[in-house]
Every structure is written in structure tokens, then in C-alpha cells.
Design a protein around this motif. Sequence first.
Motif, mmCIF file in Angstrom:
data_model
loop_
_atom_site.group_PDB
_atom_site.id
_atom_site.type_symbol
_atom_site.label_atom_id
_atom_site.label_comp_id
_atom_site.label_asym_id
_atom_site.label_seq_id
_atom_site.Cartn_x
_atom_site.Cartn_y
_atom_site.Cartn_z
ATOM 1 N N LEU A 157 0.812 -1.222 0.000
ATOM 2 C CA LEU A 157 0.000 0.000 0.000
ATOM 3 C C LEU A 157 0.843 1.270 0.000
ATOM 4 C CD1 LEU A 157 -2.701 -1.137 2.573
ATOM 5 C CD2 LEU A 157 -2.948 -0.974 0.096
ATOM 6 N N SER A 158 2.142 1.116 -0.240
ATOM 7 C CA SER A 158 3.023 2.283 -0.179
ATOM 8 C C SER A 158 3.987 2.318 -1.360
ATOM 9 C CB SER A 158 3.797 2.275 1.142
ATOM 10 O OG SER A 158 4.576 1.102 1.271
ATOM 11 N N GLN A 159 4.610 3.476 -1.502
ATOM 12 C CA GLN A 159 5.623 3.683 -2.535
ATOM 13 C C GLN A 159 6.616 4.701 -1.994
ATOM 14 O OE1 GLN A 159 3.677 5.393 -5.951
ATOM 15 N NE2 GLN A 159 2.562 6.853 -4.719
ATOM 16 N N THR A 160 7.762 4.789 -2.635
ATOM 17 C CA THR A 160 8.765 5.732 -2.169
ATOM 18 C C THR A 160 8.725 7.017 -2.988
ATOM 19 O OG1 THR A 160 10.474 4.749 -3.574
ATOM 20 C CG2 THR A 160 10.303 3.939 -1.298
ATOM 21 N N LEU A 161 9.298 8.037 -2.383
ATOM 22 C CA LEU A 161 9.403 9.352 -2.990
ATOM 23 C C LEU A 161 10.840 9.806 -2.764
ATOM 24 C CD1 LEU A 161 7.774 11.789 -4.193
ATOM 25 C CD2 LEU A 161 7.338 12.488 -1.841
ATOM 26 N N GLU A 162 11.423 10.473 -3.730
ATOM 27 C CA GLU A 162 12.779 10.986 -3.589
ATOM 28 C C GLU A 162 12.713 12.443 -3.170
ATOM 29 O OE1 GLU A 162 16.615 11.953 -6.384
ATOM 30 O OE2 GLU A 162 15.429 10.187 -6.865
ATOM 31 N N CYS A 163 13.095 12.712 -1.918
ATOM 32 C CA CYS A 163 13.135 14.097 -1.445
ATOM 33 C C CYS A 163 14.563 14.631 -1.515
ATOM 34 C CB CYS A 163 12.557 14.185 -0.038
ATOM 35 S SG CYS A 163 10.757 13.973 -0.025
ATOM 36 N N ASN A 164 15.494 13.949 -0.848
ATOM 37 C CA ASN A 164 16.922 14.281 -0.971
ATOM 38 C C ASN A 164 17.641 13.191 -1.753
ATOM 39 O OD1 ASN A 164 16.707 16.652 0.431
ATOM 40 N ND2 ASN A 164 17.655 15.897 2.295
ATOM 41 N N LEU A 165 17.396 11.957 -1.372
ATOM 42 C CA LEU A 165 18.023 10.792 -1.995
ATOM 43 C C LEU A 165 16.948 9.800 -2.416
ATOM 44 C CD1 LEU A 165 20.826 10.303 0.676
ATOM 45 C CD2 LEU A 165 21.095 11.362 -1.576
#
Length: 161
Positions: A95-103
Amino acid sequence: MINYIISIAILIAPVLSYSGGAPKETCGDLTPRHRDFTTQTAPPPYSLLVETEAIAGQPLNIVLKGNKNDDNIKGFIIQARHNNNPVGKFVPGSLSQTLECNLKDDTLTHRKIDKENINKIEAKWIPGAELKGKTVEFVTTVVKQANVFWVKKLTKKVNIK
């Protein structure tokens, strides 16, 4: 008639805009961009479950859950922070995914949650070797519905070995 349809679309768009995950604009303040709504001030009906210690390079289980069965989750964003910067790498669950904020993969957010009664999100976080001997803080924003959300209310400190 066309004006009526356009008016309805404009009103609905802010609610549907981020159903597929938080936008990159939320990286710093973790605040949802829902139109004309403000964060809740009461304590959130959610818990963030993590161990108090982690080993650099090894996955740490993360669980975000409603305190009661009807405390559903419609959206969220989670970061592990050191010196107020996102650190480590998340491994998303179903139910989740990643996001690139800094890395790459340093922030976790929701995927489109089609089911009405989701009140538990599971994922993993991996601290990098550079965090060994340091403490990180998990900071979480949770959305119950478009006009009901808590910003940076759930935090947990974790020592990295």
C-alpha cells in the motif's frame, strides 16, 4: 450545464489530486496540499510502531496503524530524519511507494488506497552506514480524509548501531 460540471470538477479535484501519493512539494514540511483545510490539533488516532534501535544496513520494520478499527488511513508520508533531513532508504509494502526528497527512496508515501477500511500500513526502512552511532527521528503525517489530517505528529527516535 457545462458550467455546473466544471464547478463540480473544480471542487472535487483537490480531494482526488493526491490519492496516488504525496507530491514532492511535501518533502520539507510534510503538509498535505489539500485546499482550504488545516491540520488537526488533537492527538492523532494513529500509532507509528518501530523498534528503538536499528543496525546500519539492515531493514527495520515500520508499522503505521489506526488505534481503533475505524481509524482508517487514506494517505500518509513518513520520513526518518537526522538533522532535519530525510535519511535512509524505505522498502515499500503493498500500500506504499517511495518518494525521492533528498536521496532515492528516502520518503515513504501511500499508493492509491481503493479499499475503504485500511488502518494498517507496513514497510521497511534501511539505515545507511553513515548513520551508525547516530539517532534518527521518524516523522509522520497521516490523512484520515481530505479535511482531516495530522502533520508531523507521530515521531519515534531510533538509535542506529
